[in-house]
Scaffold this active site. Structure first.
Site, PDB file in Angstrom:
ATOM      1  N   GLU A 181       0.821  -1.215   0.000  1.00 22.50           N
ATOM      2  CA  GLU A 181       0.000   0.000   0.000  1.00 22.50           C
ATOM      3  C   GLU A 181       0.859   1.271   0.000  1.00 22.50           C
ATOM      4  OE1 GLU A 181      -4.182  -1.381   2.004  1.00 22.50           O
ATOM      5  OE2 GLU A 181      -2.649  -0.594   3.360  1.00 22.50           O
ATOM      6  N   GLU A 257      -7.072  -7.025  -0.568  1.00 19.75           N
ATOM      7  CA  GLU A 257      -7.591  -7.122   0.805  1.00 19.75           C
ATOM      8  C   GLU A 257      -9.066  -6.759   0.748  1.00 19.75           C
ATOM      9  OE1 GLU A 257      -5.600  -4.728   3.682  1.00 19.75           O
ATOM     10  OE2 GLU A 257      -3.626  -5.648   3.361  1.00 19.75           O
TER      11      GLU A 257
END
Length: 602
Positions: A181, A257
């Site tokens: 991320e 995710e």
């Protein structure tokens, strides 16, 4: 095209990384889709972290993942556990990543590895070791050579464990993530390419990918043009993939995710997810052959001091439990939502694929309430290791987690405002044994009115409640007292620093007479047979709990967590010893074991 036509008649066995399967299996990307052994394939993954689950329970949790219909396990590694000191590596016991991957293969699961070096995951410092901060000028998560050199050393050693487990060498590992991320943090492509090069130089031959949120700045900042990119989100996937389509097309679609729950901070309400939204989203993705990773399918526990923290206007420390409202709860039991997830997945199985049945449930026991009658003062255990004109940080004196006692002499009596600049994170302010007050970084507190007496040292006991694991603030979240301490505007100088490391319980000398907090309290109970339980900490103040020297984690009366999960592996037949560190007086000094977690705010 209908899903089954698109996938063809693919036997379930071909999609399982079984022991004894041909050594040369293949996985990759072709024509905008994942391909396993030459056939189109959808990843149905669930996230589980080996450090958050006792090794003896890895297989049990994996069997339950398979029984929910998942075919892949996704996992983070945490640098601070594997390299607790520079150049000293640990891949044994609960940190044996190769054994974790082998167990997944034996249970019919493919594996996605997320080696970092940054992990986030509500873990202390996002997985970074605290010793990085010993250098006062280091810039973590950048091309700063003072960061890249130890990061390269760590990844080289970690990848050594993974290389033999790649699908190209007969193992189950099909994907590896580059960083994590990063688009939520920065946009330095030189840094991302440096991390990629470390993984490739270490021997990874499998497909690499990046994982980010779907907002424009996240995708532009966190991706590389020649690497697979996936997106992370929770809830309705339609808008998320619509945003992604504006950024990149012609690639396999995957939710890296899919947040089926959420984590908790101390002092906030326990989170539970909107199950219908998640189930609808999961069904929508499966109908379109979109791969996913359920985060978390089983959250487990941030044992010891390993829970991290966030910063959103204020500091927000995470609780010990990482239950995450997951389909498989903290104790490894199918939650109510488990069957609903299985039912959705079961509608989209490959031809001939069968979901295994759930294994037999593991027992969870109650333990009758018992007293902790012996005590030992914390401050007696804390010996000065450094003196300096100004307070020094935890990292500068080599302390990872726990407490530092700062002391300075007070020569003249006075009354007024005591201010601690840069308090990270929680402090008891005392003079001698007299408690003057408490300061809590969560509440943006850094000062209090005090009356100081002459001839007694001022004592400030500071606790690290978890280094920030997400956002730019993680670059500067050193612990202790980061600035000056003033009394009525005048700087106090001449400090001694006394550390106490939290981890495996150190040897203590207990007595039967009660001690004033902060103190350790000891008691015991007997078991005919060991099994999982939750220790009920209601009535205690704030601190840590150990069972047979294993640190279960933090307790704090403000909640929402009011129990601590204690796995069978920490217990034994016969007498079991429990020690509780409590920073507060006036509470009960008893504990009990209960079968289910208690969630409440004080």
């Amino acid at each position: 095209m209908r899903r089954r036509d698109a996938l063809g008649v693919l036997a379930a066995a071909a999609a399982q990384p079984l022991i004894g399967a041909p050594a040369r299996q293949t996985f990759g990307v072709e024509g905008g889709r994942f391909v396993l052994n030459g056939q189109p394939w959808v990843i149905r993954a669930g996230e589980m972290h080996y450090a958050r689950v006792p090794r003896e329970y890895w297989r049990d949790r994996m069997k339950k993942m398979r029984a929910m219909g998942l075919n892949t396990l996704c996992m983070y590694s945490f640098w601070n556990l594997h390299e607790p000191r520079p150049g000293e590596f640990d891949f044994t016991g609960n940190l044996d990543i190769a054994a974790f991957i082998r167990t997944a293969q034996e249970e019919g699961l493919w594996v996605i590895v997320r080696p970092g070096p940054y992990s986030c995951a509500e873990w202390e410092f996002g997985g970074y070791p605290s010793w990085l901060f010993k250098d006062p000028d280091i810039k973590v998560r950048t091309t700063d050579p003072r960061f890249l050199e130890p990061a390269s050393r760590y990844l080289k050693r970690l990848v050594k464990e993974v290389v033999p487990m790649q699908i190209t060498r007969g193992g189950p590992v099909i994907l590896a993530q580059v960083e994590n991320e990063y688009g939520s943090f920065g946009k330095d492509k030189a840094y991302l390419n440096a991390i990629r090069k470390m993984l490739v130089d270490g021997g990874l031959e499998i497909t690499l990918y990046t994982s980010d949120g779907s907002l424009d700045y996240m995708l532009s900042g966190g991706t590389l043009p020649d690497l697979l990119s996936v997106v992370n989100f929770g809830g309705d996937p339609r808008e998320e993939f619509a945003n992604f389509a504006k950024f990149r097309q012609g690639v396999p679609l995957m939710c890296g995710e899919y947040w089926v729950g959420w984590f908790d901070h101390w002092g906030e309400k326990h989170h539970t997810g909107d199950n219908k939204v998640h189930l609808d989203g999961l069904n929508w993705m499966l109908e379109r052959n979109i791969s996913f990773n359920l985060y978390m399918v089983h959250g487990g526990t941030s044992f010891g001091p390993m829970a991290g923290a966030n910063f959103d206007k204020v500091y927000q420390p995470d609780i010990t439990s990482y239950d995450y409202d997951s389909p498989i709860d903290e104790a490894g039991r199918p939650a109510k939502k488990f069957a609903a997830y299985r039912a959705v997945i079961e509608k989209h199985l490959l031809p001939g694929e069968v979901i295994p049945e759930l294994p037999a449930p593991l027992p969870v026991i109650e333990i009758p309430r018992f007293e902790l009658k012996e005590s030992a003062p914390l401050l007696r255990e804390m010996k000065p290791v450094l003196t300096a004109e100004k307070p020094q940080t935890f990292e500068s004196i080599g302390l990872d987690y726990g407490f530092v006692l700062y002391q300075t002499p007070i020569e003249a009596a006075g009354q007024g405002k005591l201010r601690i600049e840069g308090l990270h994170d929680y402090a008891l302010v005392m003079q001698g044994s007299r408690l003057l007050g408490r300061l809590d970084r969560r509440l943006d507190q850094d000062s209090l009115e005090v009356e100081l007496k002459a001839g007694e040292p001022l004592r400030i006991l500071v606790e690290n409640m978890g280094r920030i694991n997400f956002g730019l603030k993680l670059m500067e979240d050193r612990k202790g007292i980061l600035g000056t301490v003033t009394f009525n505007g005048e700087e106090l100088r001449g400090w001694s620093m006394s550390p106490y490391q939290i981890g495996k319980l150190q040897k203590l000398t207990f007595a039967k007479q009660p001690e004033a907090a902060p103190a350790f309290w000891r008691g015991s109970f007997a078991l005919a047979a060991a099994a999982d339980t939750y220790l009920d900490t209601q009535g205690w103040g704030k601190g840590y709990v150990w069972v047979n020297s294993h640190c279960l984690g933090r307790h704090w009366k403000i909640g929402p967590q009011q129990t601590l999960y204690c796995p069978k592996q920490f217990l034994k037949r016969g007498v079991n010893e429990v020690v509780v560190l409590d920073l507060e007086d006036g509470g009960v000094r008893t504990l009990a074991g209960v079968k289910d977690p208690v969630w409440a705010n004080s």
